[in-house]
Design an enzyme around this catalytic site. Structure first.
Site, PDB file in Angstrom:
ATOM      1  N   ASP A 244      39.146  43.895 -17.104  1.00  0.00           N
ATOM      2  CA  ASP A 244      38.422  44.784 -17.333  1.00  0.00           C
ATOM      3  C   ASP A 244      38.275  44.903 -19.109  1.00  0.00           C
ATOM      4  O   ASP A 244      37.422  45.236 -19.819  1.00  0.00           O
ATOM      5  CB  ASP A 244      39.840  45.940 -16.471  1.00  0.00           C
ATOM      6  CG  ASP A 244      39.529  46.050 -15.221  1.00  0.00           C
ATOM      7  OD1 ASP A 244      38.842  45.187 -14.607  1.00  0.00           O
ATOM      8  OD2 ASP A 244      40.148  46.341 -14.963  1.00  0.00           O
TER       9      ASP A 244
ATOM     10  N   LEU B  28      23.869  29.053  16.262  1.00  0.00           N
ATOM     11  CA  LEU B  28      25.024  28.408  16.630  1.00  0.00           C
ATOM     12  C   LEU B  28      25.139  28.211  18.494  1.00  0.00           C
ATOM     13  O   LEU B  28      25.205  29.200  18.444  1.00  0.00           O
ATOM     14  CB  LEU B  28      26.418  28.466  16.477  1.00  0.00           C
ATOM     15  CG  LEU B  28      26.987  27.852  14.820  1.00  0.00           C
ATOM     16  CD1 LEU B  28      27.743  28.994  14.603  1.00  0.00           C
ATOM     17  CD2 LEU B  28      26.611  26.313  14.522  1.00  0.00           C
TER      18      LEU B  28
ATOM     19  N   ARG C   6      19.726  36.529   7.773  1.00  0.00           N
ATOM     20  CA  ARG C   6      19.279  35.448   8.497  1.00  0.00           C
ATOM     21  C   ARG C   6      17.399  36.468   9.070  1.00  0.00           C
ATOM     22  O   ARG C   6      16.617  35.593   9.657  1.00  0.00           O
ATOM     23  CB  ARG C   6      20.255  35.327   9.732  1.00  0.00           C
ATOM     24  CG  ARG C   6      19.456  34.314  10.540  1.00  0.00           C
ATOM     25  CD  ARG C   6      20.676  34.061  11.488  1.00  0.00           C
ATOM     26  NE  ARG C   6      20.622  32.956  12.486  1.00  0.00           N
ATOM     27  CZ  ARG C   6      19.707  33.598  13.719  1.00  0.00           C
ATOM     28  NH1 ARG C   6      19.649  34.800  14.042  1.00  0.00           N
ATOM     29  NH2 ARG C   6      19.010  32.169  14.637  1.00  0.00           N
TER      30      ARG C   6
ATOM     31  N   GLU D 218      28.014  32.774   4.955  1.00  0.00           N
ATOM     32  CA  GLU D 218      28.873  34.644   5.896  1.00  0.00           C
ATOM     33  C   GLU D 218      28.799  36.121   4.671  1.00  0.00           C
ATOM     34  O   GLU D 218      29.675  35.316   4.191  1.00  0.00           O
ATOM     35  CB  GLU D 218      29.665  34.945   6.881  1.00  0.00           C
ATOM     36  CG  GLU D 218      29.152  35.681   7.853  1.00  0.00           C
ATOM     37  CD  GLU D 218      28.747  36.114   8.921  1.00  0.00           C
ATOM     38  OE1 GLU D 218      27.451  33.935   9.074  1.00  0.00           O
ATOM     39  OE2 GLU D 218      28.644  35.786   9.993  1.00  0.00           O
TER      40      GLU D 218
ATOM     41  N   LYS E 125      31.538  21.692  13.297  1.00  0.00           N
ATOM     42  CA  LYS E 125      30.188  20.754  12.711  1.00  0.00           C
ATOM     43  C   LYS E 125      30.931  19.319  12.593  1.00  0.00           C
ATOM     44  O   LYS E 125      31.727  18.762  12.315  1.00  0.00           O
ATOM     45  CB  LYS E 125      30.029  21.285  11.561  1.00  0.00           C
ATOM     46  CG  LYS E 125      29.717  22.833  12.090  1.00  0.00           C
ATOM     47  CD  LYS E 125      29.383  23.531  10.510  1.00  0.00           C
ATOM     48  CE  LYS E 125      28.940  24.988  10.522  1.00  0.00           C
ATOM     49  NZ  LYS E 125      29.233  25.868   9.721  1.00  0.00           N
TER      50      LYS E 125
ATOM     51  N   CYS F  22      55.586  71.012  29.129  1.00  0.00           N
ATOM     52  CA  CYS F  22      56.119  69.111  29.210  1.00  0.00           C
ATOM     53  C   CYS F  22      55.762  69.442  30.839  1.00  0.00           C
ATOM     54  O   CYS F  22      56.306  69.690  31.002  1.00  0.00           O
ATOM     55  CB  CYS F  22      57.180  69.699  28.562  1.00  0.00           C
ATOM     56  SG  CYS F  22      57.804  67.804  29.450  1.00  0.00           S
TER      57      CYS F  22
ATOM     58  N   CYS G 196      65.412  67.714  28.893  1.00  0.00           N
ATOM     59  CA  CYS G 196      64.052  66.623  28.881  1.00  0.00           C
ATOM     60  C   CYS G 196      64.695  65.530  29.767  1.00  0.00           C
ATOM     61  O   CYS G 196      64.932  64.693  28.937  1.00  0.00           O
ATOM     62  CB  CYS G 196      62.807  66.746  28.022  1.00  0.00           C
ATOM     63  SG  CYS G 196      61.295  65.855  28.852  1.00  0.00           S
TER      64      CYS G 196
HETATM   65  C1  9MJ Z   1      30.110  31.941  10.488  1.00  0.00           C
HETATM   66  N1  9MJ Z   1      30.020  33.032  10.724  1.00  0.00           N
HETATM   67  O1  9MJ Z   1      31.049  31.979  10.271  1.00  0.00           O
HETATM   68  C2  9MJ Z   1      28.037  28.567  10.932  1.00  0.00           C
HETATM   69  N2  9MJ Z   1      29.265  30.395  10.450  1.00  0.00           N
HETATM   70  O2  9MJ Z   1      26.570  27.244  10.462  1.00  0.00           O
HETATM   71  C3  9MJ Z   1      29.944  29.420  10.459  1.00  0.00           C
HETATM   72  N3  9MJ Z   1      28.419  30.198  10.999  1.00  0.00           N
HETATM   73  C4  9MJ Z   1      27.093  28.098  11.407  1.00  0.00           C
HETATM   74  N4  9MJ Z   1      29.123  28.163  10.479  1.00  0.00           N
HETATM   75  C5  9MJ Z   1      24.826  26.854  11.252  1.00  0.00           C
HETATM   76  N5  9MJ Z   1      31.165  28.621  10.416  1.00  0.00           N
HETATM   77  C6  9MJ Z   1      24.903  28.104  12.323  1.00  0.00           C
HETATM   78  C7  9MJ Z   1      25.846  28.986  11.512  1.00  0.00           C
END
Ligand code: 9MJ
Length: 670
Positions: free
Chosen positions: A38, A84, A137, A174, A291, A409, A433
């Site tokens: 800070d 997804l 998105r 995200e 993935k 009660c 009670c």
């Molecule tokens: C989330 N929501 O955590 C993807 N996501 O990859 C992760 N979303 C994603 N990957 C391709 N970990 C399209 C969406």
């Protein structure tokens, strides 16, 4: 000082602040305290104020500043933002893995496993390292330009770092709100009588879609990157894991919950482990994502309609569901507290059938306005009692009535009273009670009190109703033949119960105090009382003034303790318990055994040898204090696996950090 000198100072400060941001948000390893940060920030702010011409848009001071918008402009995604495919069952996962293997003609695939963060997907466009645009998105083809709001999120870098910054890169990830941030925000919203959010995702979405960035700036939003969109030819990564590492080295926060796994068995293993740790993960997740790690193979697999063929989201069973309220009952607790409970049309939530949900107290039920016949959303998380989240008012049948707390009660008919400052209404019947009696016995027998194995609610109810017991002292006079003929019992289970009762007689002083169920005396207070008084005689004869000298005991609790021991009936029960053979070793809480007296510990992460509760108990039995948060008063932080912010704080404050091995040694020392 010349303009040049000022510029140099400003640039140095910016570099320093960016470095600290990176260490904090990306590496999770800050090297300065919040106060120091800070101070630097304020210095920069003052210099820029004195020399506005030297202020640049990428300065860390320029996160907030833009004026409110009338609306969010629409932007088109150059590379569509895909969603997804979902898997809900192990069979779905097996089918996904089979499809991937068959298409690639391989026996086994390496996947990169990630948590599926419950936030909202965002695209961040960086040109020569500078954040130039952030977009939601939307429908995947076009979204909204939320640049000025995203700039206020401190974990989103305004400029990328390092020597290998691509000419152009679109980072995807995200925007989310941590569980802690969400609760804090809702508390603040409630205080100012503003809208409370149903869950962290709604809170994150609502905060990001504010037209005034000054409001967004005040919301605890954060960001994790998990992929890329468009990028220039100077960016390269062979695997998804390497891609995430590169993003990280450029200053992008990446979730620590990522791991490469092999084959579908590796996926199942990650899924199970993550599901078990879900409550400990500081942000809300609704599943895990797998993935294909090799990016060349990803390319080979390509896409189907709106989703890549190389990824899948394996969802956790939902924690929320909808059902109807069949009735609202009022339960009486150990201290007479009345808790309204919704009896529900049975539904499965996350694999468990739920038939009851708590409505907490009178204020809560009235605030939510839950009525018999209502359709409600219920939530169940971990082992906690399911709760009613809200009523779906559109589906309320005609002629329903608002809930009214009974004036008497429901169990013993005594008057119900509610103190002015209290949220709970109570039955005033005390041990007259039956409900309070039964609850008091159950509390006495509970694991953290006398730990009488096998004495559950059904059994206590039967014993009480058949007048075999009227209070806790009667337990120790029970005979096998009295118990054996009860429902769901037999000679063997009766003998087990007698053995458990016998075993419970050897206890600890603090457990015994806690087991008595004195109002306001929880485990911590019981321990403090045991430490202060070391004998029951001293405790039972203590005056209010003496009691108030015990840590955590104020005038209200001191009076409750005194009233408890002044009650002849209670004293008679205690005498009978001691006569039955209940005893404790004086040394357990006496000063000689208190090797760690005066030391404060904070536990963080998971330990392999014991649960956190056990570790806490062991420390406390040696006289140590166990606190939840790290401060300057902390003597040791015990660091297990997978730790986070507490460790960071410990380093910041220069508190000693010991690992599990050293911790076990410390416990074993003589
Ligand atoms: C989330 N929501 O955590 C993807 N996501 O990859 C992760 N979303 C994603 N990957 C391709 N970990 C399209 C969406």
């Amino acid at each position: 000082m010349s303009v040049d000198d000022n510029n140099k100072r400003i640039e140095k400060l910016r570099a320093l602040i960016n470095e600290h941001n990176y260490r904090y948000h990306v590496l999770d390893d800050p090297s300065v305290s919040d106060a120091e940060y800070d101070r630097l920030f304020k210095q920069l702010l003052e210099l820029e104020r004195a020399h506005p011409e030297l202020t640049t848009p990428d300065s860390p001071t320029q996160r907030i500043g833009a004026k409110p918008l009338a609306s969010f402009p629409e932007i088109k995604h150059e590379v569509p933002m895909l969603s997804l495919e979902n898997a809900f069952t192990p069979e779905d996962m097996l089918a996904f893995d089979r499809r991937v293997r068959e298409r690639l003609g391989v026996d086994e695939v390496v996947y990169l496993a990630e948590t599926k963060i419950d936030g909202l997907a965002i695209s961040l466009l960086y040109e020569h390292g500078a954040l130039i645009r952030a977009a939601t998105r939307g429908d995947g083809t076009s979204g909204e330009d939320v640049t000025q709001n995203v700039r206020t999120i401190r974990s989103v870098p305004l400029t990328l770092r390092g020597p290998e910054i691509p000419a152009l890169i679109e980072v995807r990830g995200e925007v989310y709100m941590s569980k802690a941030g969400f609760h804090k925000l809702n508390q603040e919203q409630q205080k100012i009588e503003s809208k409370v959010f149903a869950n962290p995702r709604n809170a994150a979405a609502g905060s990001l879609r504010q037209l005034d960035p000054a409001i967004t700036a005040k919301r605890p939003l954060a960001f994790y990157a998990y992929g890329i969109g468009q990028f220039s030819t100077d960016f390269m990564a062979d695997t998804h894991a390497a891609l995430l590492q590169q993003l990280k080295s450029m200053g992008m926060p990446i979730s620590p919950e990522t791991k490469t796994v092999t084959g579908v068995d590796g996926c199942f293993d990650f899924y199970r482990r993550t599901a078990n740790r879900r409550a400990q993960i500081p942000y809300e997740i609704d599943g895990v994502v797998f993935k294909v790690n090799d990016r060349r193979l990803q390319e080979q697999l390509g896409f189907i309609s709106r989703a890549p063929r190389w990824a899948i989201a394996y969802k956790f069973p939902p924690q929320e569901t909808v059902t109807t309220v069949l009735a609202i009952d009022v339960q009486v607790g150990r201290t007479g507290a009345l808790t309204p409970v919704a009896r529900l049309d049975p539904v499965s939530v996350g694999g468990v059938t739920v038939t009851n949900a708590t409505l907490h107290n009178e204020d809560e039920i009235l605030r939510k306005d839950v009525r018999m016949g209502d359709t409600v959303v219920i939530h169940r998380a971990g082992d906690v009692i399911p709760e009613v989240v809200r009523v779906i008012t559109d589906r309320r049948p005609a002629k329903t009535a608002k809930f009214v707390m009974p004036a008497h009660c429901p169990v013993c008919g005594s008057a119900v009273k509610r103190e002015a400052e209290e949220a709970v209404a109570r039955c005033s019947g005390g041990l007259y009670c039956p409900a309070q009696c039964i609850q008091a016995i159950l509390h006495f027998a509970s694991r953290r009190a006398m730990d009488i194995d096998g004495l559950g609610d059904k059994l206590v109810e039967q014993l009480f109703q058949r007048q075999l017991i009227a209070n806790v002292a009667d337990l120790y006079g029970l005979a096998i033949e009295q118990i054996a003929y009860l429902d769901r019992m037999g000679t063997k289970s009766a003998a087990n119960l007698i053995a458990a009762l016998e075993k419970s007689k050897a206890t600890e002083f603090d457990r015994f105090i806690y087991a008595l169920g004195i109002r306001g005396v929880g485990e911590a207070t019981a321990r403090n009382l045991a430490m202060h008084f070391d004998t029951l005689e001293k405790l039972s004869q203590a005056g209010v003034e003496e009691l108030e000298r015990v840590p955590d005991v104020g005038p209200v609790i001191a009076n409750q303790i005194k009233n408890f021991f002044d009650e002849k009936h209670n004293q008679a029960i205690i005498d009978r318990l001691l006569a039955a053979g209940i005893h404790w070793a004086p040394s357990a809480t006496s000063t000689t055994a208190q090797r760690l007296r005066g030391k404060t510990f904070v536990l963080t992460g998971t330990l392999a040898a014991m649960t956190r509760d056990e570790a806490k108990h062991r420390l406390q039995s040696l006289g140590a204090k166990v606190s939840n948060s790290v401060s300057r008063k902390t003597d040791y932080v015990v660091s297990g696996e997978e730790t986070g912010s507490k460790l960071r704080k410990a380093r910041e404050l220069g508190v000693a950090v010991i690992d599990e091995k050293s911790f076990l040694k410390l416990l074993e020392e003589k």
